[in-house]
Structures are given as structure tokens and as C-alpha cells.
Design a protein around this motif. Structure first.
Motif, PDB file in Angstrom:
ATOM      1  N   SER A  55       0.831  -1.208   0.000  1.00 37.03           N
ATOM      2  CA  SER A  55       0.000   0.000   0.000  1.00 37.03           C
ATOM      3  C   SER A  55       0.868   1.262   0.000  1.00 37.03           C
ATOM      4  O   SER A  55       0.510   2.275  -0.600  1.00 37.03           O
ATOM      5  CB  SER A  55      -0.944   0.003   1.201  1.00 37.03           C
ATOM      6  N   VAL A  56       2.046   1.200   0.664  1.00 35.37           N
ATOM      7  CA  VAL A  56       2.945   2.354   0.668  1.00 35.37           C
ATOM      8  C   VAL A  56       3.548   2.555  -0.721  1.00 35.37           C
ATOM      9  O   VAL A  56       3.630   3.677  -1.225  1.00 35.37           O
ATOM     10  CB  VAL A  56       4.059   2.179   1.722  1.00 35.37           C
ATOM     11  N   ILE A  57       3.977   1.436  -1.375  1.00 31.83           N
ATOM     12  CA  ILE A  57       4.547   1.544  -2.727  1.00 31.83           C
ATOM     13  C   ILE A  57       3.487   2.045  -3.705  1.00 31.83           C
ATOM     14  O   ILE A  57       3.765   2.898  -4.557  1.00 31.83           O
ATOM     15  CB  ILE A  57       5.117   0.185  -3.174  1.00 31.83           C
ATOM     16  N   SER A  58       2.259   1.531  -3.583  1.00 30.55           N
ATOM     17  CA  SER A  58       1.171   1.985  -4.453  1.00 30.55           C
ATOM     18  C   SER A  58       0.913   3.478  -4.256  1.00 30.55           C
ATOM     19  O   SER A  58       0.683   4.226  -5.202  1.00 30.55           O
ATOM     20  CB  SER A  58      -0.109   1.190  -4.159  1.00 30.55           C
ATOM     21  N   ASP A  59       0.971   3.884  -2.991  1.00 28.04           N
ATOM     22  CA  ASP A  59       0.766   5.288  -2.677  1.00 28.04           C
ATOM     23  C   ASP A  59       1.875   6.151  -3.279  1.00 28.04           C
ATOM     24  O   ASP A  59       1.644   7.284  -3.715  1.00 28.04           O
ATOM     25  CB  ASP A  59       0.706   5.457  -1.166  1.00 28.04           C
ATOM     26  N   ALA A  60       3.107   5.600  -3.309  1.00 29.45           N
ATOM     27  CA  ALA A  60       4.235   6.335  -3.902  1.00 29.45           C
ATOM     28  C   ALA A  60       3.996   6.574  -5.388  1.00 29.45           C
ATOM     29  O   ALA A  60       4.205   7.687  -5.895  1.00 29.45           O
ATOM     30  CB  ALA A  60       5.526   5.555  -3.682  1.00 29.45           C
ATOM     31  N   ALA A 180      -4.594   4.857   5.082  1.00 28.87           N
ATOM     32  CA  ALA A 180      -4.835   3.409   5.011  1.00 28.87           C
ATOM     33  C   ALA A 180      -3.526   2.639   5.039  1.00 28.87           C
ATOM     34  O   ALA A 180      -3.415   1.586   5.689  1.00 28.87           O
ATOM     35  CB  ALA A 180      -5.623   3.087   3.743  1.00 28.87           C
ATOM     36  N   ALA A 181      -2.523   3.141   4.325  1.00 29.89           N
ATOM     37  CA  ALA A 181      -1.213   2.492   4.345  1.00 29.89           C
ATOM     38  C   ALA A 181      -0.626   2.515   5.752  1.00 29.89           C
ATOM     39  O   ALA A 181      -0.014   1.533   6.211  1.00 29.89           O
ATOM     40  CB  ALA A 181      -0.275   3.205   3.369  1.00 29.89           C
ATOM     41  N   LEU A 182      -0.824   3.614   6.459  1.00 34.63           N
ATOM     42  CA  LEU A 182      -0.324   3.740   7.828  1.00 34.63           C
ATOM     43  C   LEU A 182      -1.026   2.747   8.756  1.00 34.63           C
ATOM     44  O   LEU A 182      -0.395   2.109   9.606  1.00 34.63           O
ATOM     45  CB  LEU A 182      -0.535   5.172   8.317  1.00 34.63           C
ATOM     46  N   ILE A 183      -2.349   2.610   8.582  1.00 30.24           N
ATOM     47  CA  ILE A 183      -3.103   1.649   9.392  1.00 30.24           C
ATOM     48  C   ILE A 183      -2.628   0.219   9.114  1.00 30.24           C
ATOM     49  O   ILE A 183      -2.430  -0.586  10.025  1.00 30.24           O
ATOM     50  CB  ILE A 183      -4.606   1.783   9.116  1.00 30.24           C
ATOM     51  N   GLY A 184      -2.434  -0.093   7.818  1.00 29.66           N
ATOM     52  CA  GLY A 184      -1.960  -1.424   7.460  1.00 29.66           C
ATOM     53  C   GLY A 184      -0.585  -1.714   8.031  1.00 29.66           C
ATOM     54  O   GLY A 184      -0.295  -2.826   8.493  1.00 29.66           O
TER      55      GLY A 184
END
Length: 389
Positions: A55-60, A180-184
Motif C-alpha cells: 500500500s505504501v509503494i502503491s501510494d508512492a 490506510a497504508a499507515l493503518i496497514g
């Protein structure tokens, strides 16, 4: 910060109807967006690669696509600022709306890509590594995106730009995606369940929904929608400011992009007024609307025989009758051919939500005319719509 940047980079910042000034606002918005999103991409990509968070990479990569959107936005503003030419006599202002559609397309692509990658992570879970540095970086990203949303929202409202408002919405989407990435990432401390993938799916659905909202609003502008009620009231107030103007109807406002509107209306004046005087008055009203609202206005004058007491009484009776049928109708442009069996000529404004057929409405007016003005009385009706509701 927003006001400081505006004062620093934009001269004549208050002249927001000028296309060159709007272009400068667009370049400022795009430039800030490009710089911030490239920074966020670099930081998030490193964090995602180290932690293994999809999710972090997707967010990037979402931030990288936002940088591309900012470049498209900058090009769009420059194209919209081009002056009118023989092929586009009303200017290029609607390019801004097309740019909004491009941003919506980027949002759709980002949403569907996040949905795909999150579903894959849900089917094939992978270990997510928690790190304090990752959490701090993501929180900083959320704060920066919140500022970018407020920045673009303020600029968008100031210059009435659908593009900047869409960019502000995109930044809010980023805030939710990053949260959401932070929660995950945090959930990986407490469970082995694929929370990362579940949060990614939830965020992707939200982002896709936001894209639909931008498309809907932009398509409304391209297809043509009624002018803002406040603008309609301002136009009517200016037209009716002189006591010689007795009424206004058939107001139509065409939007050819921000800062480029053309409008027309019919204004009623006494038939006893001198033609030259009324012509001069109309010219003055058109000039006032152009100066105060930036609208190219054309006014058609309708003479009203105010000294014909019989005709005025019948007109008023018809207006009262119209207001009481089919949820409230309105009439204008009333004229009468007098005689033992008068002919009543007028326009009827039918609301869009009225389900009655035109022949049924005419039958009601014919019945009213016969009952009140003799069996030979008849009506000649032109049916109309209110284009400035």
C-alpha cells in the motif's frame, strides 16, 4: 502560506477573470504540486521497499502520477489562456474542463491499479515490516497532502477553477490512501491478517467514487447547466435597476469557460417610451453588466402597452391563473388582439419537472379564456423553458 505564495508569484492577483492571471494561478498550483509530489514519491518508494508494504509503494506511484497530472494541468492552463481566434471565436477557456476530465482519468487509473494490487496482496499475503521511520514519514506525507488540498482548494475557489478543485480532491484522496497504508503498517504489529490488502481495497473504492464525482461535475459544465442563482440575481438586479424596465424574462447564460460568459435576455419597457431613449438605456445596462460581471450581454426590448387597462387586467388575470395550475406556471410577452372575441397571445414558461403535455396546458388556458372573455376568445401560446433556474 497560500497568500504569501500568491503575492510572491502573481501580480494583479485579484483580477481573476483575466485569462493571463488565471494562467499564473494555474502555473503556481502545478509547480507546487510537481515539487511536493516528486518529494513524496521518493520518500514513500524508499519506505515501501524497505518495509515491504504494497500500500505504501502503491501510494508512492500515486504521487508520481499526481506529478504527471500537474504537468497536464499546467499545459491546460496555458492552452486555456490562449486568445480567441477565427476557429475559436469564444476563446479556449473550456480547455480547463477537459483538463479536469484528464485528472479524473488519472484518478480512475490510480484507483483501479490500487484495487488490483491490493486484491493480489489479499490473495497472496506478504510480510509487512513495521518501522518508526516509516510511520513518521507517512504522517508527514499526510500533513503535506492536507496542506496541498487546502492550498488548491483555496486557489480553486478564488479563481472558480474546476481543475484546482479536482486537484484538491485528489490530494484528499491521497490523504485517505496514505492513512490506510499507515493503518496497514501499524496493524502488522498485532496480526498476521492481510490488513494491508483490505485497507488498499477500501481506499481504491473511495478513490474511484471520487473520480466519478469529478467527471459528473465537469460533464455538467461541458454539456451546459444553469447559471449560479447568485449570478442570475445579480444580472436581474442590474437590468431592473432603472425604473423604466418593467420586467425581465428569457435570461440565458452561456459558459465558454471560466471568465468567458455570454448572456441574453428580454427586458420589458412601456411602449410609450421613446425608442432612442430605451436603446440608450439598454446599451448602458449591457455595459454595466460587462464591467461588473465580465459578461457579454445582449438585451432585447419587449414593449408593454401599459396604458391599455383592459389588456393589463387580462394579463394579470392570466398570470394568477397560470400560477395556480400544474404546480405553478408563468407567462410573459403578453399581447392582445382586441375585439368581441379577443385573441390572447403570450409565452408560457413550463418547469422542467412539470409532467403535463403542452396540449393539455393550452386546453386549460383556452377554457379560462372562454369562461371569462367569451366563447370566441382564443389563445396563441408559445411554450418556453426557464434556462436560468
Amino acid at each position: 502560506m497560500t497568500d504569501f505564495l500568491v503575492r510572491l508569484f502573481i501580480r494583479d492577483k485579484d483580477n481573476v477573470t483575466d485569462m493571463k492571471v488565471r494562467e499564473k494561478y494555474g502555473v503556481l498550483s502545478s509547480g507546487v504540486g510537481i515539487a511536493c509530489n516528486i518529494l513524496l514519491f521518493a520518500v514513500k518508494y524508499i519506505i515501501g521497499s524497505v518495509s515491504g508494504s504494497i500500500s505504501v509503494i502503491s501510494d508512492a506511484f500515486n504521487n508520481l502520477s499526481d506529478s504527471a497530472s500537474c504537468i497536464v494541468t499546467m499545459i491546460g492552463y496555458k492552452m486555456a489562456a490562449k486568445p480567441a481566434d477565427k476557429d475559436h471565436p469564444f476563446g479556449h477557456g473550456r480547455v480547463e474542463y477537459l483538463t479536469s476530465l484528464i485528472i479524473a482519468a488519472v484518478i480512475f487509473l490510480m484507483g483501479f491499479e490500487l484495487l488490483r494490487s491490493s486484491a493480489e496482496r489479499l490473495i497472496s499475503p506478504a510480510e509487512v515490516t513495521f518501522g518508526i521511520a516509516s510511520v513518521v514519514s507517512l504522517i508527514a506525507s499526510i500533513l503535506l497532502k492536507l496542506w496541498m488540498s487546502a492550498f488548491n482548494g483555496k486557489l480553486g475557489r478564488r479563481v472558480n477553477s474546476s481543475v484546482m478543485l479536482a486537484t484538491a480532491q485528489d490530494s484528499r484522496n491521497d490523504v485517505i490512501a496514505t492513512a490506510a497504508a499507515l493503518i496497514g503498517l501499524t496493524a502488522s504489529l498485532f496480526t498476521n491478517l492481510p490488513i494491508d490488502g483490505l485497507m488498499g481495497i477500501a481506499v481504491s473504492i473511495f478513490i474511484i467514487k471520487a473520480g466519478f464525482g469529478i467527471v459528473r461535475d465537469t460533464v455538467d459544465d461541458l454539456l451546459g447547466k444553469p447559471a449560479d442563482k447568485e449570478l442570475v440575481l445579480e444580472i436581474k438586479d442590474i437590468v431592473m435597476a432603472d425604473e423604466r424596465i418593467l420586467g425581465i424574462h428569457d435570461l440565458v447564460v452561456h459558459n465558454y469557460g471560466p471568465g468567458k460568459m455570454i448572456a441574453s435576455c428580454h427586458a420589458e419597457a412601456s411602449s410609450e417610451e421613446k425608442f432612442a431613449d430605451i436603446h440608450e438605456l439598454v446599451d448602458e445596462i449591457e455595459h454595466n453588466i460587462s464591467e461588473s460581471l465580465g459578461i457579454m450581454m445582449t438585451i432585447h426590448m419587449d414593449p408593454v402597452d401599459v396604458n391599455n387597462k383592459e389588456a393589463m387586467a387580462i394579463r394579470d388575470a392570466l398570470k394568477g391563473f397560470a400560477d395556480g395550475i400544474y404546480g405553478g406556471l408563468n407567462i410573459h410577452d403578453f399581447r392582445m388582439l382586441a375585439g368581441s372575441s379577443p385573441t390572447l397571445i403570450f409565452d408560457v414558461v413550463v418547469p422542467y419537472d412539470c409532467k403535463a403535455k403542452e396540449e393539455d396546458i393550452k386546453a386549460e388556458f383556452d377554457r379560462f379564456a372562454r369562461e371569462n372573455y367569451g366563447e370566441g376568445a382564443r389563445t396563441v401560446i408559445t411554450f418556453d423553458r426557464d434556462f436560468a433556474q
